[in-house]
Design a protein around this motif. Structure first.
Motif, PDB file in Angstrom:
ATOM      1  N   GLU A  35       2.838 -18.441  -2.909  1.00 51.56           N
ATOM      2  CA  GLU A  35       4.342 -18.958  -2.899  1.00 51.56           C
ATOM      3  C   GLU A  35       4.704 -19.020  -4.541  1.00 51.56           C
ATOM      4  OE1 GLU A  35       6.553 -19.510  -0.742  1.00 51.56           O
ATOM      5  OE2 GLU A  35       5.103 -18.459   0.448  1.00 51.56           O
ATOM      6  N   ASP A  36       3.665 -19.273  -5.392  1.00 53.78           N
ATOM      7  CA  ASP A  36       3.959 -19.309  -6.676  1.00 53.78           C
ATOM      8  C   ASP A  36       4.421 -18.076  -7.277  1.00 53.78           C
ATOM      9  OD1 ASP A  36       3.230 -22.045  -7.146  1.00 53.78           O
ATOM     10  OD2 ASP A  36       1.061 -21.274  -6.916  1.00 53.78           O
ATOM     11  N   VAL A  37       3.926 -16.917  -6.778  1.00 54.38           N
ATOM     12  CA  VAL A  37       4.470 -15.643  -7.324  1.00 54.38           C
ATOM     13  C   VAL A  37       5.936 -15.491  -6.747  1.00 54.38           C
ATOM     14  CG1 VAL A  37       4.051 -13.099  -6.705  1.00 54.38           C
ATOM     15  CG2 VAL A  37       2.151 -14.730  -7.167  1.00 54.38           C
ATOM     16  N   ASN A  38       6.168 -15.874  -5.326  1.00 52.78           N
ATOM     17  CA  ASN A  38       7.631 -15.752  -4.923  1.00 52.78           C
ATOM     18  C   ASN A  38       8.508 -16.634  -6.019  1.00 52.78           C
ATOM     19  OD1 ASN A  38       6.858 -13.885  -2.878  1.00 52.78           O
ATOM     20  ND2 ASN A  38       6.551 -15.650  -1.449  1.00 52.78           N
ATOM     21  N   SER A  39       7.982 -17.807  -6.318  1.00 56.51           N
ATOM     22  CA  SER A  39       8.985 -18.814  -7.197  1.00 56.51           C
ATOM     23  C   SER A  39       9.107 -18.121  -8.371  1.00 56.51           C
ATOM     24  CB  SER A  39       7.930 -19.960  -7.429  1.00 56.51           C
ATOM     25  OG  SER A  39       7.785 -20.717  -5.893  1.00 56.51           O
ATOM     26  N   ALA A  40       8.122 -17.125  -8.948  1.00 54.15           N
ATOM     27  CA  ALA A  40       8.414 -16.833 -10.219  1.00 54.15           C
ATOM     28  C   ALA A  40       9.303 -15.544 -10.329  1.00 54.15           C
ATOM     29  CB  ALA A  40       7.064 -16.080 -10.700  1.00 54.15           C
ATOM     30  N   ALA A  41       9.349 -14.754  -9.024  1.00 48.89           N
ATOM     31  CA  ALA A  41      10.371 -13.811  -8.534  1.00 48.89           C
ATOM     32  C   ALA A  41      11.628 -14.341  -8.415  1.00 48.89           C
ATOM     33  CB  ALA A  41       9.966 -13.234  -7.252  1.00 48.89           C
ATOM     34  N   HIS A  42      11.904 -15.241  -7.773  1.00 50.75           N
ATOM     35  CA  HIS A  42      13.259 -15.945  -7.752  1.00 50.75           C
ATOM     36  C   HIS A  42      13.814 -16.680  -8.995  1.00 50.75           C
ATOM     37  CE1 HIS A  42      12.303 -15.721  -3.248  1.00 50.75           C
ATOM     38  NE2 HIS A  42      13.561 -15.841  -3.427  1.00 50.75           N
ATOM     39  N   TRP A  43      12.862 -17.179  -9.892  1.00 51.71           N
ATOM     40  CA  TRP A  43      13.040 -17.742 -11.122  1.00 51.71           C
ATOM     41  C   TRP A  43      13.839 -16.608 -11.938  1.00 51.71           C
ATOM     42  CZ3 TRP A  43      12.714 -16.665 -16.223  1.00 51.71           C
ATOM     43  CH2 TRP A  43      12.872 -17.493 -17.167  1.00 51.71           C
TER      44      TRP A  43
END
Length: 451
Positions: A35-43
């Motif tokens: 989920e952190d990787v996904n958060s970085a992508a959305h950022w």
């Protein structure tokens, strides 16, 4: 205002923004951080939108997503595809960090955080350089596309299929990448070659159980002895790999290439002293910089087996293990190398022992002719900002996806890195020298305006 004035005025806000991204623990290798990787992508997508990029898309893969964006309003001008990655390495050992890896901090002109130099900091510069040109001039002098992935640190396994399926979308005149380093402070470099890679795990088995060395010592095979003997057979006494067929596809170093290596002025004695070594070691007949930039290697990364606890245990281990990686150059075929090493191991295993080989990652080497006009333009851009033109180098490391970009998109890859070799990428206290953040922004702008 000039670009120097613009970036000076925006510097604090830009660094604060970068810190937000660096604070996201986008560790692609650990499932707990999915989920952190996904958060970085959305950022990243939000930041691209604010910068003025268009057609921003998140492409799901079997692993972590690929981000695409573009700005295509320069008919008749070149199209540049910017590649980078937003995933980062694990942080262990945590106790060796001076400050927490995901609490970015600036100390002594350096930004400390996991991903600061590899590769969030360098990707961020491209975004801000594009944003600066759009704000200063209202449009871009070239067409821009971006392809930013979240799996580079685990081998980019899902990116080649994406490249194959998206060749038309990603079509470009050149691929621009910042994920390499300067030669040293103030001495820019453009990498024209990256070594390929293949790896394997080796297991040696003997008896059905560990045995008492008093009752069986001298009468049965020892898995550790067998493994050590086997591993020793992989090199000759001159540092050359002794595997039959290993050097197939390895080009000889031309006088011109050796001259380019010599221009780097690498001080081998300084390297030796900095590493606390009595002497350097490697394949006979080549300098240090030639060995690590343009020659193939076979390295032991881990050897283990038997009792490793405190004190003594008189045991004959039934199994032993090793991890091996090979760095490849030229036209070496990683599958051929893996098969050749496996054949060598099977042919040289000690009597009474059995060997098992697990073949793992594979990546071909990447090479580009430094006379390519776009590389010359990049070298000039460095020269205008740094005051010294970039040298053309070959890097001992591997970025497997570079060969895929070159082959699939049939476009030259321009490796304009702004890191330094001592910035602890993949290690505790990773950092990015802000001197190169400042100069890197100007260099990217200069390149985009003159390509």
């Amino acid at each position: 205002m000039t670009y120097e004035q613009y970036f000076q005025a925006e510097r604090e806000a830009q660094l604060a923004e970068l810190k937000e991204w660096l604070a996201i623990p986008s560790i692609s290798a650990l499932s707990v951080h999915k989920e952190d990787v996904n958060s970085a992508a959305h950022w990243l997508t939000d930041t691209l939108k604010r910068a003025g990029l268009e057609n921003i898309e998140i492409h799901p893969t079997a692993g972590h997503p690929v981000i695409y964006a573009d700005y295509l309003h320069a008919p008749g001008k070149p199209t540049i595809l910017v590649y980078g990655h937003y995933d980062v390495q694990p942080v262990d050992p945590l106790h060796l960090w001076t400050t927490p890896p995901f609490e970015p901090e600036i100390r002594d002109g350096k930004l400390y955080a996991r991903g600061a130099t590899d590769d969030k900091g360098q990707v961020f510069m491209h975004i801000k350089a594009i944003e600066a040109i759009l704000k200063q001039e209202g449009t871009l002098p070239v067409n821009i596309k971006l392809c930013i992935e979240g799996e580079e640190e685990i081998g980019s396994v899902n990116l080649p299929p994406f490249l194959e399926a998206s060749k038309d979308k990603l079509a470009a005149d050149a691929v621009l990448v910042s994920d390499t380093a300067l030669l040293e402070r103030g001495r820019p470099a453009i990498c024209t070659g990256l070594r390929g890679l293949c790896s394997l795990e080796v297991s040696v088995h003997t008896a059905s159980t560990d045995l008492h060395s008093g009752s069986y010592g001298g009468g049965v095979p020892n898995a550790l002895h067998a493994l050590v003997s086997l591993l020793s057979s992989l090199h000759d006494d001159k540092g050359r790999v002794a595997v039959e067929g290993f050097y197939q596809g390895v080009p000889e170093l031309s006088p011109l290439l050796r001259e380019e290596f010599a221009k780097q002025g690498v001080n081998e004695e300084k390297i030796r002293e900095s590493l606390g070594l009595d002497q350097l070691y490697g394949e006979e007949g080549y300098s240090f910089v030639e060995r690590v930039g343009a020659r193939p290697t076979l390295e032991l990364n881990g050897v283990y087996g038997g009792f490793q606890g405190e004190g003594s245990k008189t045991v004959i281990p039934k199994e032993a293990h090793a991890k091996i990686t090979c760095r490849l150059v030229g036209d070496q075929d990683p599958q051929h190398i893996l098969d050749a090493v496996e054949a060598h191991l099977n042919a040289n295993i000690q009597a009474g022992a059995k060997v098992q080989v697990k073949q793992m990652e594979k990546a071909r080497a990447f090479n580009i002719d430094p006379s390519n006009p776009i590389l010359q333009t990049a070298a000039d851009a460095f020269g205008k900002v740094y005051g010294t033109r970039a040298l053309f180098t070959k890097d001992g490391g591997s970025i497997p996806i570079m060969e895929s970009f070159s082959r699939i998109l049939k476009a030259p890859v321009v490796l304009m890195g702004f890191g330094l070799d001592d910035e602890n990428l993949h290690a505790p206290d990773e950092h990015f020298n802000l001197e190169n953040f400042d100069k890197g922004l100007l260099t990217i702008v200069e390149f985009l305006k003159t390509v």
